[in-house]
Design an enzyme around this catalytic site. Sequence first.
Site: not given
Ligand code: NAD
Ligand code: GDD
Length: 331
Positions: A150, A179, A55, A35
Amino acid sequence: MVKPFYVVAGGGGFIGGHLVAELRRRGLGPIRSVDIKPTSEWYQCFEDVENIVADLKDLANCRRACKDAREVYCLAADMGGMGFIETHKAACMLSVLISTHMLLAARDAKVEKYFYSSSACVYNADKQKSEDVVPLKEADAYPGMPEDGYGWEKLFTERMCRHFTEDFGMYTRVARFHNVYGPHGTWEGGREKAPAAISRKVIEAKLGGKKEIEIWGNGHQTRSFMYIDDCLKGIDMILHGNVPEPINLGSDELVTINGLVDMVEDIAGIKLKRHYNLNAPKGVNGRNSDNTLIKKYLNWAPSIRLRNGMEKTYKWIYDEYVAKYGSTAKR
Ligand code: NAD
Ligand code: GDD
C-alpha cells in the site's frame, strides 16, 4: 469553455462520501461521484449528484469520470486498516492503475485542479520503530522505505503527481492523510481501522454481555487519529492553497491503542478485560504527524480532540450495529 463538474473518485467510500456531502453543503456543483461498488453500498449517496458505478482501473472509465471536470478528487483506492493492507499487498498496489489512469484522463481533459489522497504509510519504516515517536516530518518519506504494498503505491503516485506538474504543467495537490475516522465509514468486515474496530468490539461486548475484548498487538502502539471534519477542511485548503509539495494532513494528538480503548470504554460506560493478540496485524509501533509545514503554508492544522470525534463515531456505529443486529445481539 467552462468546465463545470466537481468529481469525487471513490465517492462511495468513507472520505469520498463526506466530501460529496461537503461540496453539496457549499453549494458547489454539478457533482459527479464515481465508485466501483453498487450504489446500495455507498456510505452516502445523493440523488442530485451524478452517481456512476465504474471501475477506475480502466482508462476509458477515468476519461468518462473526468469529462468536463473542473476539480478532481482522487480518493479511490483498494484499502483498509492494518487487517486489510497487511494481507492484500498486491490488491493495494493495483490501485496504481486507478492513480495512473486518473492522472492521464485528468491531464487530457485539462482539469483545473487535481487532488490526490496519499497516506502516512509513505513514511520510512525506520522512523516508526518505537512507540515513543518523533512526529513525522514530510522529509521523512525519504530515503524510501514505506509500508509494504500500500505505501509503495502511495509514494509512487505522489511522484507521478509531481512529474505531471513538472512535465505537463498540471495543477496537482497531495495530502498525506494520517488515520482518519468518523461516522459513515467501515466498522466491520476486515477493512475497518482501529477507532471503528474498537468501537464495534466494545459495542459487541456491551450488547452481548461479554466481559472481554481482543486487542491487536500489545496495546502500547501509538497513533494519531484525525476526525473527518478536519480532513475535509484540510482537503479544501490544500487543494486551493499554495501547497506545492506533499503535506501531512493529520492530528498530532498522540494516543496509545490502550488509551484509545480506555476512551471508548469510558464513552460506552463499560470496563472490559483485555486480551492481547500478538499475532494480529500491527503495522508500525508508533506514528504521529508533525504539523509544522501545514501551519507554515496554511496557518492551520487539524485540532478536533479525539474524545469529541470518538463520541460521535461511537454513537453512529452503535446505531448501525443495533439496526443490523438488534440491541441484544450476541454475534
Ligand atoms: P474507502 O475504502 O472507504 O474509500 C475508497 C473507495 O474507493 C471505496 O468506496 C472503494 O469502493 C473505491 N474503489 C476502490 N477501487 C476502486 C476502483 N477500481 N474503481 C472505483 N472505485 C474504487 O477509504 P477511505 O477511508 O474513504 O479513503 C479514501 C482515500 O484516502 C484512499 O485513497 C485512501 O488510501 C486514503 N487514505 C485514507 C486514510 C484513512 O484513514 N481513511 C488514511 C490515509 C489515506
Ligand atoms: N484495525 C484494527 N482492528 N487495528 C487494531 C485493532 C483492531 O481490532 N486492535 C488494535 N489495533 C491496532 C493495530 O494493530 C495497529 O497497531 C493500530 O491499532 C492501528 O491500526 P489501524 O487503524 O488498522 O491502521 P494504521 O494506523 O496502522 O494504518 C492506517 O492508517 C494509515 C494512515 O495513517 C491504515 O488505515 C492505512 O491504510 C492508512 O494509510
